[in-house]
Design a protein around this motif. Structure first.
Motif, PDB file in Angstrom:
ATOM      1  N   GLY A   6      28.689   1.129 184.923  1.00  0.00           N
ATOM      2  CA  GLY A   6      28.948   1.844 185.210  1.00  0.00           C
ATOM      3  C   GLY A   6      30.356   2.803 185.563  1.00  0.00           C
ATOM      4  O   GLY A   6      30.390   3.799 185.691  1.00  0.00           O
ATOM      5  N   GLY A  45      21.335   4.832 174.845  1.00  0.00           N
ATOM      6  CA  GLY A  45      21.366   5.675 175.498  1.00  0.00           C
ATOM      7  C   GLY A  45      20.640   6.838 175.650  1.00  0.00           C
ATOM      8  O   GLY A  45      20.561   7.580 176.945  1.00  0.00           O
ATOM      9  N   THR A  46      20.332   7.012 174.402  1.00  0.00           N
ATOM     10  CA  THR A  46      19.185   8.890 174.177  1.00  0.00           C
ATOM     11  C   THR A  46      18.344   8.792 175.090  1.00  0.00           C
ATOM     12  O   THR A  46      17.725   9.590 175.554  1.00  0.00           O
ATOM     13  CB  THR A  46      19.767   9.138 173.035  1.00  0.00           C
ATOM     14  N   TYR A  87      36.985   4.409 177.597  1.00  0.00           N
ATOM     15  CA  TYR A  87      36.375   3.302 177.865  1.00  0.00           C
ATOM     16  C   TYR A  87      36.256   2.208 176.555  1.00  0.00           C
ATOM     17  O   TYR A  87      35.037   1.296 176.552  1.00  0.00           O
ATOM     18  CB  TYR A  87      35.259   4.182 178.344  1.00  0.00           C
ATOM     19  N   ASN A 140      27.068  13.217 172.678  1.00  0.00           N
ATOM     20  CA  ASN A 140      26.482  15.149 172.066  1.00  0.00           C
ATOM     21  C   ASN A 140      26.086  15.326 173.441  1.00  0.00           C
ATOM     22  O   ASN A 140      25.637  14.982 174.135  1.00  0.00           O
ATOM     23  CB  ASN A 140      25.261  14.796 171.572  1.00  0.00           C
ATOM     24  N   PRO A 141      26.427  16.422 173.665  1.00  0.00           N
ATOM     25  CA  PRO A 141      25.426  17.518 174.772  1.00  0.00           C
ATOM     26  C   PRO A 141      24.465  17.274 175.523  1.00  0.00           C
ATOM     27  O   PRO A 141      23.847  18.347 176.177  1.00  0.00           O
ATOM     28  CB  PRO A 141      26.489  18.955 174.741  1.00  0.00           C
ATOM     29  N   SER A 177      22.489  12.529 175.067  1.00  0.00           N
ATOM     30  CA  SER A 177      23.537  11.403 175.207  1.00  0.00           C
ATOM     31  C   SER A 177      24.453  11.961 176.138  1.00  0.00           C
ATOM     32  O   SER A 177      25.475  11.817 175.252  1.00  0.00           O
ATOM     33  CB  SER A 177      23.006  10.242 174.467  1.00  0.00           C
ATOM     34  N   MET A 178      25.327  12.887 177.081  1.00  0.00           N
ATOM     35  CA  MET A 178      25.884  13.359 177.870  1.00  0.00           C
ATOM     36  C   MET A 178      26.624  11.820 178.311  1.00  0.00           C
ATOM     37  O   MET A 178      27.219  12.184 179.331  1.00  0.00           O
ATOM     38  CB  MET A 178      26.077  13.907 178.374  1.00  0.00           C
ATOM     39  N   THR A 179      27.855  11.006 177.644  1.00  0.00           N
ATOM     40  CA  THR A 179      28.288   9.703 177.770  1.00  0.00           C
ATOM     41  C   THR A 179      29.527   9.809 176.952  1.00  0.00           C
ATOM     42  O   THR A 179      29.451   9.842 176.015  1.00  0.00           O
ATOM     43  CB  THR A 179      27.976   9.197 178.061  1.00  0.00           C
ATOM     44  N   GLU A 180      30.761   8.794 177.192  1.00  0.00           N
ATOM     45  CA  GLU A 180      31.839   8.599 176.024  1.00  0.00           C
ATOM     46  C   GLU A 180      32.204   6.883 176.777  1.00  0.00           C
ATOM     47  O   GLU A 180      32.800   6.804 176.422  1.00  0.00           O
ATOM     48  CB  GLU A 180      32.801   9.403 176.681  1.00  0.00           C
ATOM     49  N   SER A 181      31.313   6.087 177.465  1.00  0.00           N
ATOM     50  CA  SER A 181      31.093   5.329 177.582  1.00  0.00           C
ATOM     51  C   SER A 181      30.294   3.988 176.757  1.00  0.00           C
ATOM     52  O   SER A 181      28.920   3.983 176.722  1.00  0.00           O
ATOM     53  CB  SER A 181      30.994   4.635 179.230  1.00  0.00           C
ATOM     54  N   ALA A 187      19.051   8.581 178.297  1.00  0.00           N
ATOM     55  CA  ALA A 187      19.127   9.932 179.000  1.00  0.00           C
ATOM     56  C   ALA A 187      17.985  11.609 178.821  1.00  0.00           C
ATOM     57  O   ALA A 187      18.363  12.581 180.125  1.00  0.00           O
ATOM     58  CB  ALA A 187      20.908  10.635 178.493  1.00  0.00           C
ATOM     59  N   MET A 244      29.179   1.325 179.064  1.00  0.00           N
ATOM     60  CA  MET A 244      27.986   2.100 179.338  1.00  0.00           C
ATOM     61  C   MET A 244      26.286   1.826 178.380  1.00  0.00           C
ATOM     62  O   MET A 244      25.201   1.108 179.105  1.00  0.00           O
ATOM     63  CB  MET A 244      28.015   2.950 180.159  1.00  0.00           C
ATOM     64  N   ILE A 245      26.589   1.545 177.127  1.00  0.00           N
ATOM     65  CA  ILE A 245      25.593   1.897 176.098  1.00  0.00           C
ATOM     66  C   ILE A 245      25.470  -0.063 176.101  1.00  0.00           C
ATOM     67  O   ILE A 245      24.561  -0.510 175.686  1.00  0.00           O
ATOM     68  CB  ILE A 245      25.691   2.062 174.698  1.00  0.00           C
ATOM     69  N   THR A 290      26.966   5.551 171.363  1.00  0.00           N
ATOM     70  CA  THR A 290      26.731   5.936 172.773  1.00  0.00           C
ATOM     71  C   THR A 290      25.843   7.097 172.318  1.00  0.00           C
ATOM     72  O   THR A 290      24.729   7.388 173.710  1.00  0.00           O
ATOM     73  CB  THR A 290      28.246   6.975 173.080  1.00  0.00           C
TER      74      THR A 290
END
Lengths: 422, 422
Positions: free
Chosen positions: A405, A303-304, A147, A333-334, A337-341, A307, A344-345, A330
């Motif tokens: 997205g 993102g936190t 990403y 973290n599980p 905020s489970m995203t690697e994008s 989510a 998206m942030i 991002t």
């Protein structure tokens, strides 16, 4: 152009080249100045950028090495490789059950009793083999790169014992050695108080200071030390003690500050000259004033809140207007905020923090580089800097927050080599 | 298992197989019943599913064709191919400038004066060559598929002249013929009143009814007809006239209903027995009651509110509780929701509409199939149905909303053939 340097990679005919040349770090109105060049080019020799400018001028002048790559990027956007300054990539298990319980209105305690919460991550991480942690974290790290990210800050913090924290940091060190991504490791032993110290809070702070920090420092496993400074976790005084101990061992400070309420985390970051203060959803007016005068980077994590289903957001516009150095991450973290994008942030930064595409791009390049102590070498496309570059399949950089997205990365160049999109 | 059918594709050892077997369509509590099988398998012959069940039972019994593919999906989730029942994929230009202006607080008129708004899409579409429209729409359609979608409803609506609407629908027909995606075309000539009819609103309605609908029907370019029923666009009475005219030409009704305020669109959908009523952010209590008794599918579009920076959301929980058939869609379009990720919409459905992962999965499979009139053949993994299947790189289907903003599709099977992730 540096003389005698043979060009190994030439990216030319770039529709929009976002150089980020200018102020380091970037504050206030300078945040919107992204050094845009139409029909641009970037010439690279080995892992170093040697020329940036107009495509016709540069393409005509370069001395190509025998083995070289030429990329023509018409109708594409080229930016510095993005930098994610706040991630928790080493964990054993995802926590999707908890996400669904939270949305159904279940509280913290109910989730904890059902086996969720950060303590579930601690239990599973302690049990996990290093290879298992490595395999999972590797996927996370490579997805971040897919990403558009070329460097990340990476925290421990699900171990909460000397052994398990070192295990986590060793996974980060191995990833740094084996994967294309550069990881900047942070010791986060003070992420939470583990169950076995629940009634001995002070003893855990002492353990972090007297045993963990020296052990991590001795093994050279962390550049930075972070603390979760929040009511019910670590107080401002405890955070100060921990971070000062880490500073003595050569680790620079980062702080999880003012995430859930205003607790003085930003003020502490300014006092200590911390590298970054992160979250800051509830930063106080005084905290903003102090950070505006400091060199501490405010790492915002929209993102936190997103989510977690919360509407609150850090006062980004006020922070920018007052001159705080703002970055974005991002918070991968599980738990929350489970995203690697990171793109998206950038969409969330537009929608929730009212940051423009230009401001967000500066936040995840030049300012994020400062948040990992590498403002001198990363985050800009400039002669002499590291050749970390992202090529985007879009005509205008403003498509980044708008087209949400989905992954619009065309190619990623890390240390001068194409590592994504070959 | 159907006898004498040679198996061309076998997906076995599936960690979690989401079959969606059961009620068609799915209402209320049935929405959460996704027909989960652990260690499942799906056997396909040509473009048809011939067996679904336990992996050990099926894998031992199948008669493999000479040319066959076997996929082992340990630790993966398999679902029916997702269906997106509301997209606007044919447009000439993205509108990222407008997105940024809107977030900066610019109003509708200011944006229109700066060349933005739906009229800018109309201008650019009218000028565009069919091949140019095709190339762009092809990318959109293939990106939708890369995110797990195997069938979409696809609307015209940026032409607003007989010629330009036909041009758009012909692009959709060509995509349907050439690309792996199945497109279900909708005529949306009543998307807006074009500039040249601004002072002759009634004449435009007559043009849609007397010229466009017959021309589209004659060329067999649309299965459905849609109207933007909203204050200042088309009234309930005009919408009724248009949709009834289209029904006479064999097109089933869809309605953009109650998006900006409660205008009676849901009531009209129930009255006409429309295939779907879409948006419904401001659906009235009466509208909910009427849809609960109807076979009209309520297509909710949480990405649109999200990308417009609005907090309002359709009352999804109330609609589900009362028995409305609920579906979800991207609303993929350049003005208000520029995304091709239906999984992103599932995240937003969780966060904004409080829908569980199971409910959202039913919404984008079995119920979405009903919204395109294909509840009999699509949206479930069941013997005799079309072999449209998505394989996900996750252990638990609940990761779908939780792990947001990234693509977790491992493979897409369309009509029995692997088309993504080969």
């Amino acid at each position: 152009m540096a003389k005698n340097k043979k060009i190994t990679l030439l990216i030319k005919n770039i529709g929009q080249l976002v150089t980020m040349q200018g102020q380091v770090p970037r504050r206030g109105k300078d945040l919107a100045d992204i050094g845009l060049i139409e029909n641009g080019a970037v010439a690279v020799s080995g892992d170093e950028i040697v020329a940036v400018g107009n495509s016709d001028e540069i393409a005509g002048k370069v001395d190509l090495a025998e083995n070289h790559t030429v990329i023509s990027a018409e109708n594409q956007v080229v930016t510095p490789g993005l930098i994610d300054p706040h991630t928790h990539p080493v964990f054993a298990q995802t926590r999707e059950m908890e996400f669904e319980m939270r949305l159904a209105g279940k509280g913290y305690m109910e989730i904890a009793e059902a086996g969720g919460g950060i303590r579930s991550s601690v239990r599973s991480l302690r049990e996990a083999e290093p290879d298992e942690l490595y395999a999972r974290a590797r996927k996370t790290v490579n997805t971040l790169m897919a990403y558009g990210v070329t460097s990340i800050e990476a925290k421990s913090g699900y171990g909460l014992s000397t052994e398990a924290e070192i295990k986590s940091l060793e996974v980060i060190a191995r990833l740094n050695e084996n994967e294309a991504m550069d990881l900047y490791p942070t010791f986060l032993g003070a992420h939470e108080v583990p169950d076995e110290y629940r009634d001995r809070h002070e003893e855990y702070v002492d353990l972090v200071i007297n045993e963990m920090i020296p052990a991590v420092a001795e093994r050279k496993l962390a550049l930075f030390c972070d603390v979760f400074c929040e009511d019910g976790v670590f107080t401002v005084d405890e955070s100060r003690r921990i971070l000062q101990a880490a500073e003595k061992h050569g680790m620079r400070s980062k702080i999880h500050a003012d995430e859930l309420k205003s607790t003085g985390g930003a003020e502490l970051a300014a006092e200590l000259g911390a590298l970054s203060a992160d979250h800051l959803v509830y930063i106080s007016p005084k905290g903003i004033d102090l950070l505006a005068k400091a060199n501490t980077v405010a790492v915002l994590l929209p993102g936190t809140s997103f989510a977690l289903g919360l509407n609150e957001a850090a006062p980004a516009r006020e922070m920018i207007d007052k001159g705080v150095i703002v970055s974005l991450s991002t918070d991968c973290n599980p738990g929350s905020s489970m995203t690697e994008s990171l793109p998206m942030i950038i969409s969330l930064a537009a929608l929730k923090l009212k940051m423009t595409a230009a401001e967000s791009l500066a936040a995840v390049t030049v300012n994020a580089a400062c948040a990992i102590g590498r403002g001198d070498t990363l985050g800009r496309l400039e002669s002499g800097l590291t050749a970390d570059i992202t090529i985007w399949d879009m005509k205008d950089y403003r498509e980044l927050p708008y087209h949400y997205g989905v992954n619009m990365v065309k190619m990623v160049v890390k240390n001068g080599k194409v590592v994504v999109g070959r």
